[in-house]
Write a protein that holds these residues in place. Structure first.
Motif, PDB file in Angstrom:
ATOM      1  N   PHE A   1      18.782  11.124  -0.392  1.00  0.00           N
ATOM      2  CA  PHE A   1      17.372  11.423  -0.561  1.00  0.00           C
ATOM      3  C   PHE A   1      17.143  12.929  -0.444  1.00  0.00           C
ATOM      4  CE2 PHE A   1      15.734   7.044   1.082  1.00  0.00           C
ATOM      5  CZ  PHE A   1      16.390   6.431   0.022  1.00  0.00           C
ATOM      6  N   SER A   2      15.979  13.377  -0.925  1.00  0.00           N
ATOM      7  CA  SER A   2      15.616  14.789  -0.817  1.00  0.00           C
ATOM      8  C   SER A   2      14.104  14.895  -0.883  1.00  0.00           C
ATOM      9  CB  SER A   2      16.250  15.597  -1.952  1.00  0.00           C
ATOM     10  OG  SER A   2      15.638  15.281  -3.191  1.00  0.00           O
ATOM     11  N   SER A   3      13.625  16.127  -0.936  1.00  0.00           N
ATOM     12  CA  SER A   3      12.178  16.336  -1.029  1.00  0.00           C
ATOM     13  C   SER A   3      11.617  15.814  -2.343  1.00  0.00           C
ATOM     14  CB  SER A   3      11.853  17.827  -0.885  1.00  0.00           C
ATOM     15  OG  SER A   3      12.488  18.572  -1.910  1.00  0.00           O
ATOM     16  N   ARG A   4      12.478  15.578  -3.322  1.00  0.00           N
ATOM     17  CA  ARG A   4      12.013  15.060  -4.608  1.00  0.00           C
ATOM     18  C   ARG A   4      11.980  13.537  -4.653  1.00  0.00           C
ATOM     19  NH1 ARG A   4      15.434  19.254  -5.910  1.00  0.00           N
ATOM     20  NH2 ARG A   4      17.166  17.858  -6.367  1.00  0.00           N
ATOM     21  N   THR A   5      12.456  12.888  -3.605  1.00  0.00           N
ATOM     22  CA  THR A   5      12.438  11.425  -3.560  1.00  0.00           C
ATOM     23  C   THR A   5      11.032  10.942  -3.236  1.00  0.00           C
ATOM     24  OG1 THR A   5      14.713  11.397  -2.750  1.00  0.00           O
ATOM     25  CG2 THR A   5      13.420   9.387  -2.452  1.00  0.00           C
ATOM     26  N   PRO A   6      10.420  10.101  -4.077  1.00  0.00           N
ATOM     27  CA  PRO A   6       9.101   9.554  -3.732  1.00  0.00           C
ATOM     28  C   PRO A   6       9.198   8.789  -2.419  1.00  0.00           C
ATOM     29  CG  PRO A   6       9.647   9.111  -6.035  1.00  0.00           C
ATOM     30  CD  PRO A   6      10.899   9.615  -5.380  1.00  0.00           C
ATOM     31  N   PHE A   7       8.429   9.237  -1.426  1.00  0.00           N
ATOM     32  CA  PHE A   7       8.611   8.701  -0.089  1.00  0.00           C
ATOM     33  C   PHE A   7       7.278   8.655   0.636  1.00  0.00           C
ATOM     34  CE2 PHE A   7      10.572   8.238   4.069  1.00  0.00           C
ATOM     35  CZ  PHE A   7      11.746   7.558   3.782  1.00  0.00           C
ATOM     36  N   PRO A   8       6.985   7.556   1.423  1.00  0.00           N
ATOM     37  CA  PRO A   8       7.915   6.494   1.795  1.00  0.00           C
ATOM     38  C   PRO A   8       8.159   5.472   0.678  1.00  0.00           C
ATOM     39  CG  PRO A   8       5.818   6.187   2.906  1.00  0.00           C
ATOM     40  CD  PRO A   8       5.726   7.503   2.188  1.00  0.00           C
ATOM     41  N   GLY A   9       7.135   4.738   0.234  1.00  0.00           N
ATOM     42  CA  GLY A   9       7.314   3.805  -0.865  1.00  0.00           C
ATOM     43  C   GLY A   9       8.509   2.890  -0.690  1.00  0.00           C
ATOM     44  N   TRP A  10       9.086   2.485  -1.827  1.00  0.00           N
ATOM     45  CA  TRP A  10      10.245   1.591  -1.783  1.00  0.00           C
ATOM     46  C   TRP A  10      11.455   2.267  -1.137  1.00  0.00           C
ATOM     47  CZ3 TRP A  10       9.600  -3.306  -2.373  1.00  0.00           C
ATOM     48  CH2 TRP A  10       8.649  -3.819  -3.250  1.00  0.00           C
ATOM     49  N   ALA A  11      11.557   3.584  -1.305  1.00  0.00           N
ATOM     50  CA  ALA A  11      12.744   4.277  -0.808  1.00  0.00           C
ATOM     51  C   ALA A  11      12.913   4.123   0.694  1.00  0.00           C
ATOM     52  CB  ALA A  11      12.679   5.758  -1.176  1.00  0.00           C
ATOM     53  N   ALA A  12      11.806   4.047   1.430  1.00  0.00           N
ATOM     54  CA  ALA A  12      11.894   3.934   2.889  1.00  0.00           C
ATOM     55  C   ALA A  12      12.553   2.634   3.320  1.00  0.00           C
ATOM     56  CB  ALA A  12      10.506   4.046   3.511  1.00  0.00           C
ATOM     57  N   ALA A  13      12.617   1.665   2.427  1.00  0.00           N
ATOM     58  CA  ALA A  13      13.252   0.391   2.779  1.00  0.00           C
ATOM     59  C   ALA A  13      14.742   0.560   3.069  1.00  0.00           C
ATOM     60  CB  ALA A  13      13.050  -0.624   1.654  1.00  0.00           C
ATOM     61  N   VAL A  14      15.360   1.602   2.520  1.00  0.00           N
ATOM     62  CA  VAL A  14      16.800   1.793   2.739  1.00  0.00           C
ATOM     63  C   VAL A  14      17.096   2.126   4.201  1.00  0.00           C
ATOM     64  CG1 VAL A  14      18.855   3.076   2.045  1.00  0.00           C
ATOM     65  CG2 VAL A  14      17.127   2.466   0.338  1.00  0.00           C
TER      66      VAL A  14
ATOM     67  N   THR B   1       0.570   3.576   5.493  1.00  0.00           N
ATOM     68  CA  THR B   1       1.782   3.478   4.674  1.00  0.00           C
ATOM     69  C   THR B   1       3.033   3.332   5.527  1.00  0.00           C
ATOM     70  OG1 THR B   1       2.092   5.885   4.631  1.00  0.00           O
ATOM     71  CG2 THR B   1       0.743   4.912   2.882  1.00  0.00           C
ATOM     72  N   ARG B   2       2.886   3.459   6.843  1.00  0.00           N
ATOM     73  CA  ARG B   2       4.029   3.372   7.753  1.00  0.00           C
ATOM     74  C   ARG B   2       4.006   2.127   8.627  1.00  0.00           C
ATOM     75  NH1 ARG B   2       8.057   7.267   6.797  1.00  0.00           N
ATOM     76  NH2 ARG B   2       7.070   9.170   6.043  1.00  0.00           N
ATOM     77  N   ALA B   3       2.875   1.404   8.643  1.00  0.00           N
ATOM     78  CA  ALA B   3       2.738   0.256   9.539  1.00  0.00           C
ATOM     79  C   ALA B   3       3.823  -0.787   9.310  1.00  0.00           C
ATOM     80  CB  ALA B   3       1.348  -0.364   9.383  1.00  0.00           C
TER      81      ALA B   3
ATOM     82  N   TRP C   1       0.831  -1.202   0.000  1.00  0.00           N
ATOM     83  CA  TRP C   1       0.000   0.000   0.000  1.00  0.00           C
ATOM     84  C   TRP C   1       0.868   1.256   0.000  1.00  0.00           C
ATOM     85  CZ3 TRP C   1      -4.158   1.894  -1.602  1.00  0.00           C
ATOM     86  CH2 TRP C   1      -4.662   3.091  -1.116  1.00  0.00           C
ATOM     87  N   SER C   2       1.978   1.214   0.704  1.00  0.00           N
ATOM     88  CA  SER C   2       2.875   2.361   0.745  1.00  0.00           C
ATOM     89  C   SER C   2       3.407   2.682  -0.643  1.00  0.00           C
ATOM     90  CB  SER C   2       4.042   2.082   1.703  1.00  0.00           C
ATOM     91  OG  SER C   2       4.920   3.173   1.774  1.00  0.00           O
ATOM     92  N   VAL C   3       3.794   1.655  -1.382  1.00  0.00           N
ATOM     93  CA  VAL C   3       4.317   1.860  -2.739  1.00  0.00           C
ATOM     94  C   VAL C   3       3.226   2.427  -3.640  1.00  0.00           C
ATOM     95  CG1 VAL C   3       5.239   0.706  -4.776  1.00  0.00           C
ATOM     96  CG2 VAL C   3       6.066   0.072  -2.497  1.00  0.00           C
ATOM     97  N   VAL C   4       2.020   1.853  -3.563  1.00  0.00           N
ATOM     98  CA  VAL C   4       0.915   2.302  -4.413  1.00  0.00           C
ATOM     99  C   VAL C   4       0.507   3.732  -4.065  1.00  0.00           C
ATOM    100  CG1 VAL C   4      -1.516   1.906  -4.984  1.00  0.00           C
ATOM    101  CG2 VAL C   4       0.053  -0.031  -4.805  1.00  0.00           C
ATOM    102  N   ALA C   5       0.338   4.006  -2.764  1.00  0.00           N
ATOM    103  CA  ALA C   5      -0.111   5.335  -2.340  1.00  0.00           C
ATOM    104  C   ALA C   5       0.940   6.392  -2.642  1.00  0.00           C
ATOM    105  CB  ALA C   5      -0.434   5.323  -0.850  1.00  0.00           C
ATOM    106  N   THR C   6       2.211   6.059  -2.495  1.00  0.00           N
ATOM    107  CA  THR C   6       3.269   7.025  -2.778  1.00  0.00           C
ATOM    108  C   THR C   6       3.297   7.391  -4.254  1.00  0.00           C
ATOM    109  OG1 THR C   6       4.612   6.179  -0.948  1.00  0.00           O
ATOM    110  CG2 THR C   6       5.756   7.443  -2.640  1.00  0.00           C
ATOM    111  N   ALA C   7       2.998   6.431  -5.101  1.00  0.00           N
ATOM    112  CA  ALA C   7       2.953   6.714  -6.532  1.00  0.00           C
ATOM    113  C   ALA C   7       1.734   7.544  -6.906  1.00  0.00           C
ATOM    114  CB  ALA C   7       2.952   5.405  -7.319  1.00  0.00           C
ATOM    115  N   GLY C   8       0.628   7.352  -6.174  1.00  0.00           N
ATOM    116  CA  GLY C   8      -0.607   8.042  -6.522  1.00  0.00           C
ATOM    117  C   GLY C   8      -0.789   9.382  -5.842  1.00  0.00           C
ATOM    118  N   GLU C   9      -0.646   9.424  -4.518  1.00  0.00           N
ATOM    119  CA  GLU C   9      -0.833  10.654  -3.741  1.00  0.00           C
ATOM    120  C   GLU C   9       0.327  10.806  -2.758  1.00  0.00           C
ATOM    121  OE1 GLU C   9      -2.946  13.025  -3.946  1.00  0.00           O
ATOM    122  OE2 GLU C   9      -4.343  12.226  -5.432  1.00  0.00           O
TER     123      GLU C   9
END
Length: 712
Positions: free
Chosen positions: A282-295, A238-240, A220-228
């Motif tokens: 990372f920066s404000s332009r990084t789609p986040f959380p999504g996959w990036a939060a995995a790092v 998206t954080r659970a 859901w985090s990946v999907v929601a980050t891509a959409g909104e």
């Protein structure tokens, strides 16, 4: 974007993290002694210290550490790790109670947070302009009730949300997410205990509950980050998975303890490296959380799993360093105090905080955090003993105290919001009345009429209380897009069947001209179509600090206008925008305008207005409210920045320039109020009311720049 990280208990024992048997260097004995006393393991406190320092550095110098917001993800993993232990251990012993769990959480977290909220509420009442009370009061109340993250998520769809949401308690979004995690986690782990009773393999039973949850939340985090992405950043769902990652780690971490010390040392350094990589890359332009939060999540997991390896080259000695442990111990209070100070101090000192000012704010937060830890957190924890029969230590008493504290903060905050809201309604009624029948010297008309007086006005329209709301982007929601919008979104004004067709394209500084240009279009029977996006000037210049969505939108607007049948294309842009290419953006405008004029349209650039923030006036409505209109004017040579559009017009065949600077500045000064009308809102944007009074002047300036307008 602004983010924070909640901290978890610093005085309660935790379950057997790996590598607790030793550490490298001279500090190993002290670390083992600390662990033996039941304190949180040193590696956890060190990880907390890293996380909170990342957040502080991000807020002090966001350009220097553009991904420092990942500190919040590190904290979420720690929370999942610890809270899973606090629930599963008593569940296995048969001593877990939901009431006891929530009472301990409340005693640990709420005294300090409610103290900070109460002080912030008082600071807002004493120092912050009343025009900001609804915004601040609403967020203080939401923070006291631990729903701040959902409030911010709801506002994130508005183009102006980043400006509108800045408040001294915005950082409570992550605390809200954590409290919501506490609501759901006991129930999930109770389900795990029921499964464990049947399977007789308790670790696998709990994993059977947590792993599917983590996978679903990550998906859901990946999907929601891509959409909104703006709202996805804040919502709990998206954080659970980040909390779940910590919980899963606790269930399997015993296996890491069997690894050799060199392997654990390598894992610890690798985890630290991943956290550092995300903080700097990372920066404000990084789609986040999504996959990036995995790092950063993986980095935190590796550090926790490694524990305190004995290898001499491991980071164990650094983790046990006394200053690191001290920061970890007071990380929760430090997190609570630093952001209110950064936001409120400018109102106290009457000036914007630069880098040095933000550093001072954080330095002030350190002793406040120590005192809060020493005289609030620790005494309350020591006083609460669930097994005592004293009434003030009963779970029911704790619940009543918590409810009372939340109410004592939330109710005044709501009242602050409601009181000013009623006054704002009255201010809108007054504005509508004067606009319906304006006096002769109203707004820009006062500049041309020598009979108008220059004295201070008895009333200002719009009133400062509603100044920031007198904005095209708010009133015509949807016509000024933002977020991930990449397609040209048209809005039509003026005469629907007008034979002269004009377009208005650009960022919010182009959008602010719409009220005046629409009035001209209605008067002359033109058809006006707008293509507007916040923070996104229409240019072909190499992007700097602009998102991929912005660049895609710019290209689509240029192509759309080039293929359309417009007679004139009006455009403007914030002069302070930074462009690549070494010429301040001139070539980018020339290129874009030449392409848009390909179908025969003529480009008309509207010279940008003065920027009061360049002279230290961050909010003109707040300045006028607190001081006076005369005191809030700015020097023209400071606030009127060079506009690259002026040079671009000279280099673009057929382009014309409309310059109405004379209606913003006179005799070297750019007033905050002209003809009883407030000129600016939201930093340097022009109010709709003042723009409407500019319509006759704009109409005359268009004729002067391009001659009598006729359809092509």
């Amino acid at each position: 974007m602004t983010v924070e990280a909640p901290s978890t208990p610093a005085t309660q024992p935790v379950p057997d993290p790996p590598g607790s048997s030793g550490a490298s260097g001279a500090s190993s004995s002290a670390l083992r002694t600390r662990a033996a006393r039941g304190a949180v393991k040193p590696e956890i406190q060190a990880l907390r210290a890293v996380a909170v320092l990342l957040v502080l550095a991000y807020h002090v110098a966001p350009k220097g550490l553009p991904g420092g917001y990942v500190g919040v993800d590190v904290f979420f993993v720690i929370s999942g790790f610890l809270i899973t232990a606090h629930i599963v251990k008593p569940l296995r012993r048969g001593t877990f109670t939901v009431g006891g769990f929530y009472a301990r959480r409340a005693v640990r977290l709420l005294p300090a947070s409610l103290l900070v909220l109460a002080v912030t509420l008082a600071g807002t009442w004493l120092f912050v302009p009343r025009s900001l009370w609804p915004q601040f009061g609403r967020q203080i109340a939401a923070s006291a009730l631990y729903v701040e993250n959902w409030l911010l998520a709801g506002n994130a769809t508005d183009y102006s949300a980043p400006a509108a949401d800045v408040s001294p308690v915005q950082h409570f979004w992550s605390l809200s997410a954590e409290e919501q995690f506490y609501l759901a986690w006991p129930a999930l782990l109770v389900v795990g205990s029921l499964v464990a009773a049947r399977w007789h393999r308790w670790r696998r039973a709990y994993l059977a509950v947590l792993v599917p949850l983590a996978l679903a939340s990550l998906t859901w985090s990946v999907v929601a980050t891509a959409g909104e992405p703006a709202s996805a950043y804040f919502i709990t769902t998206t954080r659970a998975w980040e909390f779940a990652a910590g919980g899963i780690l606790w269930l399997v971490v015993h296996r890491a303890a069997t690894l050799p010390d060199p392997a654990r040392a390598a894992a610890s350094w690798a985890g630290a490296g991943l956290i550092a990589l995300s903080a700097f890359a990372f920066s404000s332009r990084t789609p986040f959380p999504g996959w990036a939060a995995a790092v950063p999540v993986l980095g935190a997991v590796l550090v926790l799993a490694a524990g305190l390896p004995r290898a001499r080259w491991s980071p164990s000695g650094l983790m046990g360093w006394a200053p690191v442990q001290a920061v970890g111990d007071m990380s929760y209070s430090l997190y609570l105090w630093h952001w209110p100070l950064i936001v409120l101090l400018p109102y106290v000192v009457g000036a914007q905080l630069g880098l040095q000012g933000r550093v001072v704010a954080v330095l002030v937060a350190v002793p406040l955090a120590y005192l809060t830890r020493r005289f609030v957190e620790i005494p309350v924890l020591d006083a609460y003993r669930p097994t005592s029969g004293a009434f003030w230590r009963r779970k029911s008493t704790v619940g009543l105290a918590v409810a009372a504290g939340m109410v004592l903060v939330a109710v005044p905050a709501f009242a602050m919001n409601t009181t000013v809201r009623h006054e704002q309604v009255a201010a809108w009624d007054a504005l509508d009345s004067v606009v319906a029948s304006p006096p002769e010297c109203f707004g820009a008309a006062a500049v041309d009429d020598t009979a108008c007086t220059d004295g201070p006005a008895d009333a200002v329209f719009p009133a400062p209380l509603i100044g920031d709301q007198d904005d095209f982007g708010r009133i015509h929601a949807g016509c000024q897009v933002g977020g991930d919008t990449v397609t040209a979104t048209p809005c039509t004004f003026g005469a629907p069947d007008g034979t002269v067709k004009i377009a208005l394209v650009g960022d919010s500084h182009a959008a602010q001209w719409q009220p005046a240009l629409a009035a001209v279009a209605e008067q002359r029977g033109w058809q006006l179509t707008t293509y507007l996006r916040s923070g996104c000037p229409v240019t072909a210049a190499p992007p700097q600090d602009r998102s991929a969505a912005c660049r895609a939108w710019e290209k689509d607007v240029i192509d759309t206008v080039a293929d359309a049948d417009f007679d004139y294309v009006f455009t403007s842009a914030l002069s302070a925008t930074r462009y690549g290419g070494g010429d301040g953006g001139v070539a980018g405008f020339v290129d874009a305008w030449t392409r848009m004029a390909g179908s025969g349209a003529r480009v008309v650039a509207l010279r940008d207005n003065p920027d009061p923030t360049q002279a230290g006036v961050e909010s003109t409505p707040a300045c006028v409210e607190d001081r006076s209109a005369a005191a809030c004017g700015t020097p023209q040579d400071v606030s009127l920045l060079p506009d690259p559009q002026v040079t671009a017009v000279e280099r673009t065949p057929g382009a014309a320039l409309v310059d109405l600077t004379g209606y913003f500045c006179q005799d070297g000064t750019c007033p905050a109020v002209i003809g009883d009308v407030l000129v600016y809102h939201q930093d340097q944007h022009v109010t709709m009311t003042y723009m409407k009074t500019l319509a006759p002047m704009l109409s005359a300036a268009i004729d002067e720049a391009v001659g009598p307008v006729s359809a092509s």
